[in-house]
Design a protein around this motif. Structure first.
Motif, short mmCIF file in Angstrom:
data_model
loop_
_atom_site.label_atom_id
_atom_site.label_comp_id
_atom_site.label_asym_id
_atom_site.label_seq_id
_atom_site.Cartn_x
_atom_site.Cartn_y
_atom_site.Cartn_z
N SER A 198 0.84 -1.20 0.00
CA SER A 198 0.00 0.00 0.00
C SER A 198 0.87 1.25 0.00
CB SER A 198 -0.88 0.07 1.24
OG SER A 198 -1.80 -0.94 1.24
N ARG B 91 -7.60 10.10 -5.95
CA ARG B 91 -7.53 9.77 -4.52
C ARG B 91 -6.56 10.69 -3.79
NH1 ARG B 91 -6.13 4.94 -6.76
NH2 ARG B 91 -7.61 3.23 -6.69
N SER B 92 -5.25 10.42 -3.99
CA SER B 92 -4.24 11.04 -3.13
C SER B 92 -4.14 12.56 -3.32
CB SER B 92 -2.87 10.42 -3.40
OG SER B 92 -2.86 9.09 -2.99
N GLU C 116 -10.65 6.42 4.38
CA GLU C 116 -11.66 5.65 3.64
C GLU C 116 -11.39 4.14 3.75
OE1 GLU C 116 -10.47 4.33 -0.33
OE2 GLU C 116 -11.15 6.31 -0.90
N GLU C 117 -12.20 3.37 3.10
CA GLU C 117 -12.03 1.91 3.08
C GLU C 117 -12.59 1.38 1.76
OE1 GLU C 117 -11.43 -1.19 3.66
OE2 GLU C 117 -10.23 -1.08 5.47
N GLY D 192 -17.09 3.99 1.52
CA GLY D 192 -15.76 4.44 1.07
C GLY D 192 -15.75 4.75 -0.42
N ARG E 150 -15.28 8.72 -2.36
CA ARG E 150 -14.26 9.15 -3.32
C ARG E 150 -14.75 10.31 -4.18
NH1 ARG E 150 -11.81 3.33 -5.19
NH2 ARG E 150 -11.24 2.72 -3.08
N TYR F 192 -7.66 13.35 3.38
CA TYR F 192 -8.44 12.21 2.87
C TYR F 192 -7.44 11.09 2.64
CZ TYR F 192 -11.77 9.60 0.05
OH TYR F 192 -12.62 8.62 -0.43
N THR G 226 -6.11 7.40 1.78
CA THR G 226 -6.48 6.23 0.98
C THR G 226 -5.30 5.27 0.90
OG1 THR G 226 -5.67 6.67 -1.25
CG2 THR G 226 -7.54 7.96 -0.51
N CYS G 227 -5.52 4.09 0.32
CA CYS G 227 -4.43 3.11 0.23
C CYS G 227 -3.87 3.02 -1.18
CB CYS G 227 -4.90 1.75 0.71
SG CYS G 227 -6.17 1.05 -0.31
N GLU H 125 -6.00 -0.97 -3.16
CA GLU H 125 -7.39 -1.18 -2.74
C GLU H 125 -7.50 -2.40 -1.83
OE1 GLU H 125 -10.55 -0.06 -4.91
OE2 GLU H 125 -9.40 1.70 -5.49
N GLY I 181 -8.12 0.36 6.38
CA GLY I 181 -8.57 1.65 6.90
C GLY I 181 -8.45 1.84 8.40
#
Ligand SMILES: Cc1ncc(C[n+]2csc(CCOP(=O)(O)OP(=O)(O)O)c2C)c(N)n1
Ligand SMILES: [Mg+2]
Length: 541
Positions: A90, A239-240, A375-376, A381, A385, A396, A398-399, A403, A408
């Motif tokens: 991750s 996401r990131s 999130e998850e 989750g 997004r 925020y 995230t992984c 995924e 989380g």
């Protein structure tokens, strides 16, 4: 400075010299000398123990991802290390500076296959396959130079995780160690002026620009907002990159809203991003769109094409492009009203994703703007997004593209350790939560006052929906018989509530935010009870 120390003591000295003040992990016989060195320096570096190595590694990940600082964990070699690999991949996928410190079997036995406690056939090769860089520490004197290289890898270029292994017996070996090694840092070449000019020319010739951000843009928020204002472009992220440009501003767009403008765009400026959103989620490209990419990782340009490629860090490059446009007296008419209208229309369109959106609205209304949302891989989750507005970079969490279900809650513990005075909310499905449920004990023991909301639909809900829609209802492996989450949490000493509706969540969450203790809120639901968020993540099916 020179000192006679063990390799374990040298490692701890190097951690402290590099500003590391906490370390997550689980001890074992291979790492006793590292732990004894940590004991000696416990006033300068604090240790947080987990109940499973994956918990420790995810906590280091959450710490790193939410701060940009180095997140460190330690584990025994072999099975201990293998327990952390989902978190390590991750960190790789989310460009997070995680440092894994592990051990090895005794140095002379490595590679001989005796079958020694925790032996793997080739652990260093495994580490190298999972990280940006990995190395073995062969002697106490090697600690400072190897560490300098590790820190360089963790802090320059494209960020990623690093692993160091120091064999069991080497950790206790003593030698005169010189800590005065020069800090190495790779020289970053400036943005190529010709590429910057070309980018400015392409932007000036376009009329509907769009900006897409990734983790590589995290440090360039003000410069990117300047660019967006100057060229009147919506700014979005998968996401990131969320929150780099606040979604409260007309320019900050969730990706569902941005998709409304995407197909009419004529230039995209992609900054510090692999462009997963465009290539793997949206997939359709506007005809004749020009692609300008800014990335510190030059290998990116071999992966996805760019009409203009600028190899540089985001801040430097964006500043240069803005300067070039200003020098050419570039001006664009305001599109702010159009942006606000597009975002409002998108919000009306995504209203169908219930009940997730109603719960997210409650969370957004109560979470302070500098609070963190982790999130998850679950229905709420996925909806977050695009349906949970983000106002600040890194808030925020995230992984990345892995995924991996379950990241989380454990990651959120690390986020809270890094930000004890900020609100941190972890949302999770019932399935994902049970991947790390034992870390409720870690939360209580270490007073990690996180709020965890478990959306319990008694199923791997996403699997259930897929099996219903694509496999004619041939359900297998999707049903979950769960514990009573409130009673479970209480048995750990965690304060727990149940909230069956958004209004009830509002009451429970307000109460949780007012207390400074770990809290779990269970939100019961029904299997298959959520509208699919996927049409907004992957338009066109
Ligand atoms: C490590 C890992 N294992 C399995 C999966 C596949 N997977 C994706 S979503 C999902 C179900 C999630 O269930 P839950 O956490 O209850 O969330 P829900 O979809 O029910 O809201 C599964 C099994 C995954 N993404 N990662
Ligand atoms: Mg579920």
């Amino acid at each position: 400075m020179q000192k006679v120390v063990t390799a374990g003591q040298a490692i701890v000295e190097c951690l402290i010299r590099n500003g590391v003040d906490r370390i997550f992990g689980i001890p074992g016989v291979h790492t006793y000398y590292l732990f004894d060195a940590l004991y000696e320096r416990r006033d300068e570096i604090s240790f947080i123990g987990a109940r499973h190595e994956q918990g420790a590694a995810y906590m280091a990940f959450g710490y790193a991802k939410s701060t940009g600082r180095i997140g460190v964990y330690t584990c025994v070699p072999g099975p201990g290390l293998l327990n952390t690999t989902a978190a390590l991949c991750s960190a790789y996928s989310a460009n997070a500076p995680v440092l894994c410190l592990t051990s090895e079997i005794p140095a002379a036995d490595i590679g001989r296959g005796y079958g020694i406690l925790h032996e793997l056939p080739d652990q260093l090769a495994l580490l190298r396959g999972l990280t940006k860089w990995a190395e073995r520490i062969d002697h106490p004197t090697a600690v400072p130079p190897v560490f300098a290289k590790a820190i360089e890898q963790l802090t320059t270029g494209r960020i990623g995780p690093v692993a160091l292994e120091c064999p069991w017996d080497t950790l206790s070996l003593k030698a005169l160690v010189d800590f005065a090694v020069p800090v190495c840092s790779s020289v970053q070449s400036p943005a190529d002026p010709a590429a910057v000019q070309e980018a400015a020319r392409v932007i000036a010739a376009a009329s509907r620009p769009i900006i897409i951000l990734g983790a590589g843009a995290l440090a360039a928020g003000p410069e990117i907002l300047d660019l967006a204002r100057l060229i009147q472009a919506p700014v979005t992220s998968h996401r990131s990159g969320r929150g780099i440009v606040s979604e409260e501003l007309p320019y900050g767009f969730g990706f569902a809203a941005a998709y409304r403008l995407w197909l009419e765009s004529d230039v995209v400026i992609a900054i510090g991003t692999r462009m997963e959103l465009a290539y793997l989620r949206w997939r359709k490209f506007p005809p004749h769109i020009k692609i300008i990419r800014i990335d510190i990782d030059a290998r990116e340009f071999a992966r996805r094409r760019a009409d203009v490629a600028i190899v540089a860090d985001a801040k430097t490059a964006v500043r240069a492009v803005v300067a070039a446009l200003q020098a050419a007296r570039f001006h664009a008419a305001s599109r702010e009203a159009e942006f606000v209208a597009a975002k409002q229309a998108s919000r009306r369109e995504i209203e169908v994703v219930q009940p997730q959106l109603a719960y997210l609205d409650v969370i957004r209304s109560l979470l302070p703007r500098d609070g963190f949302f982790v999130e998850e891989i679950c229905q709420v989750g996925f909806t977050a997004r695009f349906g949970f507005p983000v106002y600040e970079p890194r808030t925020y969490v995230t992984c990345g593209y892995q995924e991996n279900l379950g990241f989380g809650f454990m990651t959120a513990l690390g986020v809270k350790v890094a930000h004890p005075d900020k609100a941190v909310i972890s949302i999770t499905g019932d399935g994902g939560f049970m991947f790390g449920v034992q870390e409720l004990a870690t939360a209580v023991q270490n007073k990690i006052n996180l709020i965890t909301i478990v959306f319990n639909n008694r199923s791997f809900g996403n699997v259930l929906r897929d099996q219903q829609s694509s496999f004619g209802g041939r359900l297998i492996g999707e049903a979950l018989e769960n514990p009573n989450f409130v009673a479970l949490a209480e048995s750990f000493g965690v304060t727990a509530y149940r909230a069956a509706k958004p209004v009830e969540l509002k009451v429970a969450l307000a109460r949780a935010l007012a207390q400074n203790v770990p809290v779990l809120i269970e939100v019961p639901g029904e299997p298959g009870g959520e509208a699919s968020p996927w049409p907004f993540i992957r338009p066109g099916g």
